[in-house]
Design an enzyme around this catalytic site. Sequence first.
Site, short mmCIF file in Angstrom:
data_model
loop_
_atom_site.label_atom_id
_atom_site.label_comp_id
_atom_site.label_asym_id
_atom_site.label_seq_id
_atom_site.Cartn_x
_atom_site.Cartn_y
_atom_site.Cartn_z
N GLY A 132 46.64 42.03 39.65
CA GLY A 132 47.00 42.45 41.00
C GLY A 132 48.51 42.44 41.15
O GLY A 132 49.17 43.47 41.01
N SER A 133 49.07 41.24 41.37
CA SER A 133 50.53 41.13 41.50
C SER A 133 51.23 41.64 40.24
O SER A 133 52.27 42.29 40.31
CB SER A 133 50.93 39.66 41.72
OG SER A 133 50.30 39.16 42.86
N GLY A 340 41.80 29.60 73.77
CA GLY A 340 40.82 28.52 73.73
C GLY A 340 39.54 28.96 73.03
O GLY A 340 39.58 29.78 72.11
N GLU A 364 49.62 45.00 49.52
CA GLU A 364 50.93 45.68 49.39
C GLU A 364 52.00 44.71 48.88
O GLU A 364 53.18 44.79 49.24
CB GLU A 364 51.35 46.27 50.74
CG GLU A 364 52.27 47.46 50.67
CD GLU A 364 51.55 48.78 50.43
OE1 GLU A 364 50.30 48.82 50.51
OE2 GLU A 364 52.24 49.76 50.12
C1 LIG Z 1 42.80 44.34 52.39
C2 LIG Z 1 43.33 44.71 51.04
C3 LIG Z 1 43.50 46.05 50.71
C4 LIG Z 1 43.95 46.40 49.44
N1 LIG Z 1 44.05 47.73 49.10
C5 LIG Z 1 44.43 48.07 47.84
C6 LIG Z 1 44.45 49.45 47.44
O1 LIG Z 1 44.14 50.36 48.22
N2 LIG Z 1 44.79 49.75 46.16
C7 LIG Z 1 45.13 48.78 45.26
O2 LIG Z 1 45.44 49.12 44.12
N3 LIG Z 1 45.11 47.46 45.61
C8 LIG Z 1 44.77 47.09 46.87
N4 LIG Z 1 44.73 45.76 47.23
C9 LIG Z 1 45.04 44.74 46.24
C10 LIG Z 1 46.35 44.04 46.50
O3 LIG Z 1 47.42 44.88 46.17
C11 LIG Z 1 46.32 42.74 45.67
O4 LIG Z 1 45.33 41.90 46.26
C12 LIG Z 1 47.65 42.03 45.66
O5 LIG Z 1 48.60 42.78 44.95
C13 LIG Z 1 47.53 40.64 45.01
O6 LIG Z 1 46.89 40.72 43.79
P1 LIG Z 1 45.66 39.74 43.47
O7 LIG Z 1 44.72 39.80 44.61
O8 LIG Z 1 45.14 40.07 42.13
O9 LIG Z 1 46.28 38.30 43.47
P2 LIG Z 1 47.01 37.60 42.22
O10 LIG Z 1 48.02 38.51 41.65
O11 LIG Z 1 45.96 37.05 41.31
O12 LIG Z 1 47.75 36.40 42.94
C14 LIG Z 1 47.09 35.18 43.31
C15 LIG Z 1 48.14 34.26 43.93
O13 LIG Z 1 49.17 33.99 42.95
C16 LIG Z 1 50.43 34.35 43.49
N5 LIG Z 1 51.30 34.87 42.44
C17 LIG Z 1 51.03 35.84 41.52
N6 LIG Z 1 52.11 36.07 40.76
C18 LIG Z 1 53.09 35.24 41.21
C19 LIG Z 1 54.44 35.01 40.84
N7 LIG Z 1 55.03 35.70 39.86
N8 LIG Z 1 55.15 34.08 41.53
C20 LIG Z 1 54.56 33.39 42.54
N9 LIG Z 1 53.29 33.56 42.93
C21 LIG Z 1 52.56 34.48 42.28
C22 LIG Z 1 50.13 35.43 44.51
O14 LIG Z 1 51.18 35.57 45.45
C23 LIG Z 1 48.85 34.90 45.12
O15 LIG Z 1 49.16 33.92 46.07
C24 LIG Z 1 44.29 45.39 48.50
C25 LIG Z 1 44.14 44.04 48.85
C26 LIG Z 1 43.67 43.70 50.10
C27 LIG Z 1 43.51 42.25 50.44
#
Ligand SMILES: Cc1cc2nc3c(=O)[nH]c(=O)nc-3n(C[C@H](O)[C@H](O)[C@H](O)COP(=O)(O)OP(=O)(O)OC[C@H]3O[C@@H](n4cnc5c(N)ncnc54)[C@H](O)[C@@H]3O)c2cc1C
Length: 382
Positions: A132-133, A340, A364
């Site tokens: 994701g990230s 409340g 995002e």
């Molecule tokens: C409502 C919603 C809509 C979405 N829509 C889309 C979409 O249309 N298309 C799409 O492609 N994606 C979409 N996403 C996915 C979204 O982009 C990801 O959820 C987001 O980028 C985080 O990735 P992850 O969930 O895999 O979390 P992870 O990357 O697994 O992160 C888990 C935790 O670790 C932290 N973390 C990770 N790396 C680091 C770092 N280097 N330093 C510090 N902390 C870190 C993160 O901040 C988080 O707190 C959507 C998500 C949601 C919730």
Amino acid sequence: MTPTPYLTDVHVQARDAARLFADKVVAPQADATEENEHIPRELFKAMGNAGYLAIRVPEADGGSGCDLLTECLVVEEISRACCGVASSMFPMLLVSSVLSRFGTPAQKERYLSGIACGEIVCSIAISEPGAGSDAAAITTTAKRQGDSYVINGSKTYITNGPDADFVMVLAYTDRSARGKGLSLFLIDKGTAGFGVARKLNKAGNKSSKICELFFQDCVVSASALLGGVEGGFRNLLAAVTNSRVTFAARSLGVAQAALDASLAYADLRSAFGRKISQFQAIHFKLADMSTQLEAARLMTHQAAWMAGQGMSIVKYAAMAKLFASERAVEITSEAVQIHGGYGYMMDAPIQRYWRDARALTIAEGTSEIQRQTIAKQLGIQV
Ligand SMILES: Cc1cc2nc3c(=O)[nH]c(=O)nc-3n(C[C@H](O)[C@H](O)[C@H](O)COP(=O)(O)OP(=O)(O)OC[C@H]3O[C@@H](n4cnc5c(N)ncnc54)[C@H](O)[C@@H]3O)c2cc1C
């Protein structure tokens, strides 16, 4: 909304028109779209008719030809009426801006005017179950085979996925080049080997559907490649930066809705023989909520205005997204407190604002990733 110094008369007109549209068209449908977890095509078309789905696409390509600040003003108003509906605008706004910049004439003709008028719904598919990230860690591949590409992999959390007529997909065309060998593809609904793996059940923003997608030996023509081979990441970066500012504006909208409702309720509800607004504990909360919201709005408008001046906004976009989304989480939570027990009931809209806002520090780019971006921009090696 208090005007900020970044707004011209044209911006104020656009904001007022969007406010009217949000109040007349979106707000009356919000309960139904949330309840049914579905945005009717008619609502997409109404937003398209108003010029709200391809806001920054030049008029020559079928868009509204407006700037990022106008996009922010529109999205704030829609989000104030329904954050879930605003959620579904995002893939449309982002994909249309990437298409208008990097699409071939044939791709633009095929998709752009359809997105602009709400006839075509689309998604952007970057995130995967294992990445994701760290978007460079995706494992979806696109292998060249003659005049085609064969796509394999899976994507998750894809907004609009269940309804999308096409999806803009990020995949590795060269897995040996981490982060660099990525390309974008436009894949139509109904293409063999591509489909919805399962719908996902979100905590908030229920109007907007989300799902996992699968690609299994999915063959697409080389003409589905968007922006050239291995240009995927680079081409997405500018669009994602702008999109973060718009995301900040979405945060403003839901926070404003929570503040407005809290002001009204504090004036209505009595305890110990007085309106609760007369308790310092409550009116200090309202004062803080309003102050934080104004600060977030100034940062958002500043970043959008800077983009319009052609300045680099990487740092300012991350700051606006970080600050506005975190304030939205706090403001909507305080709104529940002010209401409340009623605030916690599903009959009241307050709990919805709170559930909707919670996604804003995750999607995002999480708050942690925004902080990392800001730190990098400060010259810190991360
Ligand atoms: C409502 C919603 C809509 C979405 N829509 C889309 C979409 O249309 N298309 C799409 O492609 N994606 C979409 N996403 C996915 C979204 O982009 C990801 O959820 C987001 O980028 C985080 O990735 P992850 O969930 O895999 O979390 P992870 O990357 O697994 O992160 C888990 C935790 O670790 C932290 N973390 C990770 N790396 C680091 C770092 N280097 N330093 C510090 N902390 C870190 C993160 O901040 C988080 O707190 C959507 C998500 C949601 C919730």
